[in-house]
Design an enzyme around this catalytic site. Structure first.
Site, mmCIF file in Angstrom:
data_model
loop_
_atom_site.group_PDB
_atom_site.id
_atom_site.type_symbol
_atom_site.label_atom_id
_atom_site.label_comp_id
_atom_site.label_asym_id
_atom_site.label_seq_id
_atom_site.Cartn_x
_atom_site.Cartn_y
_atom_site.Cartn_z
ATOM 1 C CE1 TYR A 430 0.822 0.256 4.360
ATOM 2 C CE2 TYR A 430 -1.480 -0.104 4.850
ATOM 3 C CZ TYR A 430 -0.205 0.104 5.280
ATOM 4 O OH TYR A 430 0.053 0.147 6.610
ATOM 5 C CD GLU A 431 -0.192 5.537 2.112
ATOM 6 O OE1 GLU A 431 -0.015 6.342 1.176
ATOM 7 O OE2 GLU A 431 -1.119 5.636 2.922
ATOM 8 N N GLY A 432 1.396 3.056 -2.514
ATOM 9 C CA GLY A 432 2.263 2.905 -3.682
ATOM 10 C C GLY A 432 3.075 1.637 -3.517
ATOM 11 C CD GLN A 437 6.862 4.002 -2.666
ATOM 12 O OE1 GLN A 437 7.565 5.001 -2.550
ATOM 13 N NE2 GLN A 437 5.546 4.044 -2.552
#
Lengths: 586, 586
Positions: A430-432, A437
């Site tokens: 999650y969060e990319g 990343q």
């Protein structure tokens, strides 16, 4: 099994010995008199209040007692009230919002303590904090005045509503519509999924920050705007009015963080208000996203630390077999005396403490950037994807190693260690996702600015090597650090030369590239920690000798991965692209 | 999501193209006419009967409806009956026991199919098969006549009762007592834990093979004897009599394989009979243990395969973002076109197919050894710990990568992919934890025979390189293979030189050493598969070109790990031993 013990000693080492934050951030009161009671209070709260809820919360999970309602596990609500009353929700918030304006270098490490004790629980206030940051950066005066103090106090919660069933990584595909009303408000219609804390029973109201499209918006990411959509509508003084038609349709059954509600949220003409400019929704969200990426890296550190300390305690208690030179000879030895068990523990220790140093240093760059230091901002931008992806990959590896230390007992839920792997496993997703990343790092942060940020890091490292060059004891580490930095420089040049003509190159090598960068950062941190250790030679505090020995392990047994990563990167895109991958081949 | 598809095409490639088993095992009927219907039947059974029970079984787990009773998940019992009726339980059993005496090179790959479809379910007949092997090797004529046909038919099940709460890896500590009766039987008293299938509702009787101590037995491993203890006592014709006081006290709540009962078994003066000689229990058990280690390596392969095929199918369906050179340009591309996703899939593919080749080759050595080929037995002894530990470590890595391909959806239980990581995670823990495998490999299999077995492997590899040296296309791979083999030889010599004077050396380096050996084996297998691919150049079957391309990926992106492993091993024991690891330091 003893309860969660916050790594207070190591945090103090980083703040005082390694980074000397009170010197670095003059004016911010970061003396021991201030820091110590905060860390001790966080340690006590985590040990006594939320750590005891970690396994029971995992077993119970969240439930939906009635349509649209979500019940968190027993004890979560009471713990949340205590947390708010103690002022923890407002640690990082501005004083004008009732917050304590604590530097992030301290706030972030306190967040690790809570997350290590109970990641699922800590994610509720964690999401609110992300919403606070987003609204603080993008909201107008009225929105800020209305929402920020209520989120800072914990009275209201916040969420981030981005993902839709067909739009995850590719937010340009999102379909939620926002239709303007005559009074300046908008009616939002659509479905969002994977909304952490989208519904819960902890707070009287929830402020949803929602990405949606205006009727005349262009397709793709440029047509996305940001809206604030409260669960309960309210008057200008924040008194609650009627229920807004934004409801939780279902909650996910997940591998881990089962006590954190992951909701499908249905917006059925829900009333919302534009935040920031129309069409600039994604940019507005990214202010928060970058900070959230640091935040989830911190939670990954928390899980590694928690699993490591369980494994360490077990290895000291469990007796099996005779060890080598370290064995005592009579009867079975504690397994911590077996070299292979030591190796597993040391991998964890080296990644845990190295990651904590990197996170502390990155958090300090955040604070320096807020004080106007532009270079600190560039350093932070560079290492943010590294903190998110490298640390979360290490967390998966290390929580799994902690299970391995327990042998068969590690697979049993009652032992509690397997939960850390299940909880940590979401962080690379999650969060990319971590692949994103890696592409952010290599594509945007390195190649798009011509390697400028990377040269800043290289200069930092070269400066450190130069500064310590007189130290006989550090010489082997400095040599390896210099060599790793040189390898990074070399592969970066190779990629930069070929990326324009090979559109698959960045995607093919980004993940090993990020890992290589992670090792260069950790090697720098471990060499710095070893330097502190040598400077304090003779101290009675065992932490200093411990840092020197652990640095040696890191350089001998973990940093060598750099060599294989470089070979993989040099292979380029050809081996990745050549295989005709297809399900129908099977 | 489509159901489980058995890798029939790849198995046929291995049996026919790579190993040419009908040539290698003359007399065993391994022609396509025999092999194909067996593989197809296994594929159908796995797809239609046990794969549909995999997730429901995981959700339900086992339960205890009454004290001492264990209920397996809905459908398990019916599936087991079908399995017995189809004759799958007796595949590898001797014809005199009603079995089919199928060569292990086929039996083992069929076992992968079942295990890939449902590891928890397949572990029930899997344990029985282990008990069959142990009794066949160690039982007297009466025991063999009584038990073997009933286990072969699946009418009775078998278990292995080794572990006790304080005695896992270190079986010398076990305390279960066996007191002789006047009639030649023994009364067993003690507690065994982690007994797979210790109680279940699939079979009318369960034959427990139990390690215990006679009253006058010496302490340590020499005092351990093996006993057979049936759940129901029986007459000499196998008619069931009264219940024997061996009962399931509780079942474990586990991270994975939740549908397989893991039992605490209480022996309260349970009647048993000695198997083999008194005091030779551990040796008797090890006949089965080595085979079981191959078996769990095979189940690890099954989980990798199952997770990989889910990830591959998802990557072909899911559309997000624009890919590089492989992109189609209009609208979002299937994520399989993104280089980073391809990389994740290729890591899985290369480990899955490479491991399958290694397992098939090792299984063939097993068959050759049974025909009296002593060198094949040595080869098998060498690679057994590699198959167990290297393949299970790869399974944890690859099932986690499969989750990563799914992004956030991979964390949701309904998707089914996260179960593979939870199920696979036990494999590095049981049948001898992977650290124990590494010490078995380096300490016992390599150093204790002066490197003889390793030289056999080195000659095999050198012979292959020599044989293929005329191939221009293979040259780069052969060069890398030779270099990896040379690295292995070099680090082995270094270790051998220092091991006697450094009692911590073997424990400190055994795990990276095993991984290095695993890579040398896989590099050899991939080079051999590429050689087959080149030999079949021009074939319309895409499998040959596919093997060449995947071999190239393996050599470019995975084999380079050898370089960092060698550096870690060369660092020796000093960095592992130097840190004063202690919980109280925190």
């Amino acid at each position: 099994m003893t309860g969660y013990a916050a790594p207070v000693r190591d945090i103090r080492f980083l703040l005082c010995d390694l980074l000397d934050v009170s010197q670095q951030l003059p004016g911010a009161d970061l003396s021991s008199d201030i820091i110590d009671p905060i860390l001790e209070a966080a340690a006590t709260f985590s040990r006594e209040v939320i750590s005891p809820l970690n396994r029971s919360g995992d077993e119970a999970g969240c439930s939906m007692p009635a349509p649209g309602e979500v019940r968190t596990p027993a004890g979560f609500r009471e713990a949340y009230q205590q947390y708010c009353e103690a002022g923890w929700t407002s640690m990082g918030c501005a004083t004008e919002d009732g917050g304590q304006d604590m530097p992030f270098v301290l706030h972030g490490l306190v967040a690790e303590i809570f997350s290590g004790a109970n990641m699922a629980w800590t994610s509720y206030p964690g999401m609110s904090n992300a919403a606070y940051i987003c609204l603080a950066a993008n909201g107008d005066a009225q929105q800020r005045k209305l929402y920020l103090p209520r989120i800072a106090s914990g009275q209201w919660a916040g969420t981030m509503c981005l993902t839709e069933p067909h739009a995850g990584t590719d937010l340009g595909l999102l379909r939620t519509r926002a239709v303007p009303n005559m009074n300046g408000s908008f009616d939002l219609t659509g479905t969002k999924i994977f909304i952490s804390g989208g519904e819960q029973d902890l707070t009287e109201n929830i402020v949803h920050l929602v990405l949606a499209r205006l009727p005349d918006a262009p397709s793709g990411t440029k047509g996305i705007s940001l809206f604030v959509v409260p669960k309960f509508l309210h008057d200008d003084d924040g008194h609650l009015l009627e229920r807004n038609p934004v409801t939780c349709g279902s909650i996910e059954h997940k591998m881990g963080i089962r006590a954190n509600s992951t909701c499908t949220m249905n917006f059925d003409g829900a009333r919302g208000w534009l935040v920031g400019e129309a069409g600039k929704g994604l940019a507005a969200m990214f202010v928060m996203m970058n900070h959230a990426r640091l935040g989830v890296g911190i939670s990954a550190l928390g899980q590694m630390q928690a699993a490591y300390q369980k494994a360490l305690a077990y290895a000291e208690e469990r007796r099996q077999g005779r060890a080598g030179a370290g064995g005592l000879g009579a009867g079975p030895d504690a397994i911590i005396r077996h070299a292979d068990v030591r190796r597993m523990l040391l991998v964890q220790k080296a990644y845990v403490e190295g990651s904590r140093a990197l996170i502390a240093w990155a958090s300090l760059q955040h604070d320096l950037a807020h004080r106007g230091d532009a270079e600190a901002g560039e350093r932070l931008a560079l290492v943010t994807p590294i903190v998110k992806a490298f640390v979360s990959d290490c967390a998966v590896e290390c929580t799994s190693l902690a299970i391995q230390v327990f042998g068969g007992h590690g697979f049993i839920r009652e032992t509690g260690v397997e939960q850390h792997l299940r909880d940590a496993r979401i962080i690379p997703l999650y969060e990319g996702a971590n692949g994103i990343q890696a592409m952010d790092l290599l594509g945007r942060k390195v190649l798009m600015d011509g390697g400028e940020r990377l040269r800043l890091l290289a200069r930092d490292i070269a400066g450190f090597i130069e500064q310590e060059s007189g130290s006989e004891q550090l010489r082997p580490l400095l040599s390896e650090l210099g060599s790793a930095a040189k390898t990074l420089d070399m592969v970066t040049r190779q990629i930069a030369k070929s990326a324009a003509s090979d559109p698959d190159l960045v995607g093919s090598v980004a993940v090993p590239y990020l890992r290589l960068c992670g090792h260069v950062c950790l090697a720098w941190m471990w060499a710095r920690m070893a330097a502190v250790g040598h400077a304090k030679a003779g101290s009675e505090d065992p932490v200093y000798a411990d840092k020197i020995a652990t640095a040696r392990f890191y350089f001998a047994c973990l940093l060598p991965e750099v060599r294989s990563l470089a070979v993989q990167i040099e292979a380029g895109s050809a081996p990745v692209i050549a295989v005709a991958l297809s399900h129908s081949n099977h």
